[in-house]
Motif scaffolding. Structure first.
Motif, mmCIF file in Angstrom:
data_model
loop_
_atom_site.group_PDB
_atom_site.id
_atom_site.type_symbol
_atom_site.label_atom_id
_atom_site.label_comp_id
_atom_site.label_asym_id
_atom_site.label_seq_id
_atom_site.Cartn_x
_atom_site.Cartn_y
_atom_site.Cartn_z
ATOM 1 N N LEU A 48 0.315 -0.422 5.472
ATOM 2 C CA LEU A 48 0.841 -1.673 6.010
ATOM 3 C C LEU A 48 -0.008 -2.881 5.637
ATOM 4 C CD1 LEU A 48 2.083 -0.521 9.520
ATOM 5 C CD2 LEU A 48 3.452 -1.151 7.547
ATOM 6 N N LEU A 49 -1.219 -2.656 5.171
ATOM 7 C CA LEU A 49 -2.071 -3.780 4.779
ATOM 8 C C LEU A 49 -1.536 -4.406 3.491
ATOM 9 C CD1 LEU A 49 -5.580 -2.184 5.388
ATOM 10 C CD2 LEU A 49 -4.413 -3.868 6.820
ATOM 11 N N PRO A 50 -1.466 -5.725 3.419
ATOM 12 C CA PRO A 50 -0.967 -6.370 2.203
ATOM 13 C C PRO A 50 -1.842 -6.051 0.974
ATOM 14 C CG PRO A 50 -1.077 -7.962 3.997
ATOM 15 C CD PRO A 50 -1.712 -6.699 4.483
ATOM 16 N N ALA A 51 -3.125 -5.878 1.181
ATOM 17 C CA ALA A 51 -4.020 -5.598 0.057
ATOM 18 C C ALA A 51 -3.711 -4.251 -0.587
ATOM 19 C CB ALA A 51 -5.466 -5.638 0.526
ATOM 20 N N THR A 52 -3.228 -3.296 0.191
ATOM 21 C CA THR A 52 -2.896 -1.982 -0.361
ATOM 22 C C THR A 52 -1.771 -2.104 -1.365
ATOM 23 O OG1 THR A 52 -3.543 -0.959 1.718
ATOM 24 C CG2 THR A 52 -2.216 0.359 0.225
ATOM 25 N N ARG A 53 -0.750 -2.860 -1.050
ATOM 26 C CA ARG A 53 0.376 -3.055 -1.967
ATOM 27 C C ARG A 53 -0.090 -3.776 -3.231
ATOM 28 N NH1 ARG A 53 5.423 -1.959 -3.555
ATOM 29 N NH2 ARG A 53 6.534 -3.755 -4.303
ATOM 30 N N SER A 54 -0.896 -4.808 -3.065
ATOM 31 C CA SER A 54 -1.372 -5.566 -4.222
ATOM 32 C C SER A 54 -2.238 -4.694 -5.125
ATOM 33 C CB SER A 54 -2.172 -6.786 -3.765
ATOM 34 O OG SER A 54 -1.365 -7.620 -2.978
ATOM 35 N N ALA A 78 -1.243 -3.465 -8.849
ATOM 36 C CA ALA A 78 -2.075 -3.868 -9.984
ATOM 37 C C ALA A 78 -2.561 -2.652 -10.766
ATOM 38 C CB ALA A 78 -3.260 -4.692 -9.496
ATOM 39 N N ALA A 79 -2.919 -1.588 -10.062
ATOM 40 C CA ALA A 79 -3.378 -0.371 -10.742
ATOM 41 C C ALA A 79 -2.245 0.255 -11.557
ATOM 42 C CB ALA A 79 -3.908 0.629 -9.716
ATOM 43 N N ALA A 80 -1.058 0.319 -10.987
ATOM 44 C CA ALA A 80 0.080 0.909 -11.706
ATOM 45 C C ALA A 80 0.442 0.074 -12.933
ATOM 46 C CB ALA A 80 1.276 1.023 -10.765
ATOM 47 N N GLY A 86 3.439 -11.665 -9.558
ATOM 48 C CA GLY A 86 3.068 -12.124 -8.222
ATOM 49 C C GLY A 86 3.089 -11.004 -7.202
ATOM 50 N N ASP A 87 2.400 -11.241 -6.108
ATOM 51 C CA ASP A 87 2.354 -10.254 -5.040
ATOM 52 C C ASP A 87 3.624 -10.327 -4.203
ATOM 53 O OD1 ASP A 87 -0.145 -9.468 -5.828
ATOM 54 O OD2 ASP A 87 -1.174 -10.862 -4.482
ATOM 55 N N ALA A 88 4.064 -9.185 -3.760
ATOM 56 C CA ALA A 88 5.212 -9.112 -2.856
ATOM 57 C C ALA A 88 4.702 -8.579 -1.534
ATOM 58 C CB ALA A 88 6.292 -8.208 -3.435
ATOM 59 N N ASP A 89 4.508 -9.474 -0.577
ATOM 60 C CA ASP A 89 3.919 -9.073 0.693
ATOM 61 C C ASP A 89 4.915 -9.136 1.841
ATOM 62 O OD1 ASP A 89 1.454 -8.618 -0.446
ATOM 63 O OD2 ASP A 89 0.782 -10.675 -0.151
ATOM 64 N N THR A 90 6.175 -8.877 1.582
ATOM 65 C CA THR A 90 7.161 -8.867 2.653
ATOM 66 C C THR A 90 7.104 -7.521 3.380
ATOM 67 O OG1 THR A 90 8.892 -8.019 1.211
ATOM 68 C CG2 THR A 90 8.644 -10.422 1.333
ATOM 69 N N TRP A 105 5.786 5.560 -0.021
ATOM 70 C CA TRP A 105 5.213 6.163 -1.227
ATOM 71 C C TRP A 105 3.884 6.840 -0.920
ATOM 72 C CZ3 TRP A 105 7.519 7.704 -5.275
ATOM 73 C CH2 TRP A 105 8.629 7.040 -5.771
ATOM 74 N N LEU A 106 3.047 6.214 -0.105
ATOM 75 C CA LEU A 106 1.760 6.828 0.217
ATOM 76 C C LEU A 106 1.946 8.126 0.996
ATOM 77 C CD1 LEU A 106 -0.382 3.693 1.157
ATOM 78 C CD2 LEU A 106 -0.598 5.122 -0.867
ATOM 79 N N VAL A 107 2.869 8.130 1.949
ATOM 80 C CA VAL A 107 3.127 9.352 2.728
ATOM 81 C C VAL A 107 3.718 10.441 1.830
ATOM 82 C CG1 VAL A 107 4.546 10.310 4.591
ATOM 83 C CG2 VAL A 107 3.296 8.185 4.939
ATOM 84 N N ALA A 108 4.620 10.061 0.924
ATOM 85 C CA ALA A 108 5.189 11.051 -0.005
ATOM 86 C C ALA A 108 4.102 11.631 -0.900
ATOM 87 C CB ALA A 108 6.288 10.411 -0.844
ATOM 88 N N HIS A 109 3.215 10.776 -1.407
ATOM 89 C CA HIS A 109 2.116 11.282 -2.237
ATOM 90 C C HIS A 109 1.200 12.200 -1.449
ATOM 91 C CE1 HIS A 109 2.453 7.755 -5.295
ATOM 92 N NE2 HIS A 109 3.350 8.706 -5.513
ATOM 93 N N LEU A 110 0.921 11.851 -0.207
ATOM 94 C CA LEU A 110 0.070 12.698 0.636
ATOM 95 C C LEU A 110 0.726 14.050 0.889
ATOM 96 C CD1 LEU A 110 -2.475 12.929 2.453
ATOM 97 C CD2 LEU A 110 -1.040 12.117 4.316
#
Length: 149
Positions: A9-15, A19-21, A31-35, A45-50
């Protein structure tokens, strides 16, 4: 699991993950999409990867010893008490065909690795391959234009 949801849920995680991908795929930064829908998509996606990573990790701990047990079954002197255990009977351990199944599973595992490796994300997306092919086509056209002039 809750920590993954909170971190997603942190905006930095999405950014950071975006950026890594993009750098791995060689795409330009955008640009960042922080909606909030973007944040929830990141969480999903993080839960699916976990979940998938945990399942695959568990399978890598269980399946190889089981395959080796099947493959080496004639060489092992397993106690007859194991014949009463349901996995022992269900998977054919102690049968004449158990080593053949073990060998078949080893071959199938190598085949699966080869198929996954050949179609890996390192090969690029369809769009990236199309852009690269178009670039190679433009390079090929240049010598032809010079010859006709």
């Amino acid at each position: 699991m809750l920590t993954v949801v909170a971190a997603g849920l942190l905006p930095a995680t999405r950014s950071l993950s975006g950026a890594a991908a993009k750098s791995l795929l060689g795409l330009p930064e955008s640009g960042d999409a922080d909606t909030w829908p973007d944040r929830w998509r990141t969480v999903c996606w993080l839960v699916a990867h976990l979940a998938l990573g945990s399942g695959i990790g568990l399978l890598t701990l269980i399946v190889p010893p089981f395959i080796l047990l099947l493959f080496a079954d004639p060489l092992l002197a397993l106690p007859p008490e194991l014949a009463g255990i349901w996995p022992y009977r269900a998977f054919g351990i102690g049968q004449w065909w158990a080593p053949l199944v073990g060998l078949g599973l080893i071959v199938a595992g190598f085949h699966l690795v080869a198929v996954v490796w050949r179609g890996s994300p390192a090969a690029g997306t369809v769009r990236a391959r199309a852009v690269a092919a178009a670039g190679r086509g433009a390079v090929r056209v240049e010598p032809d234009r010079l010859r006709t002039a």
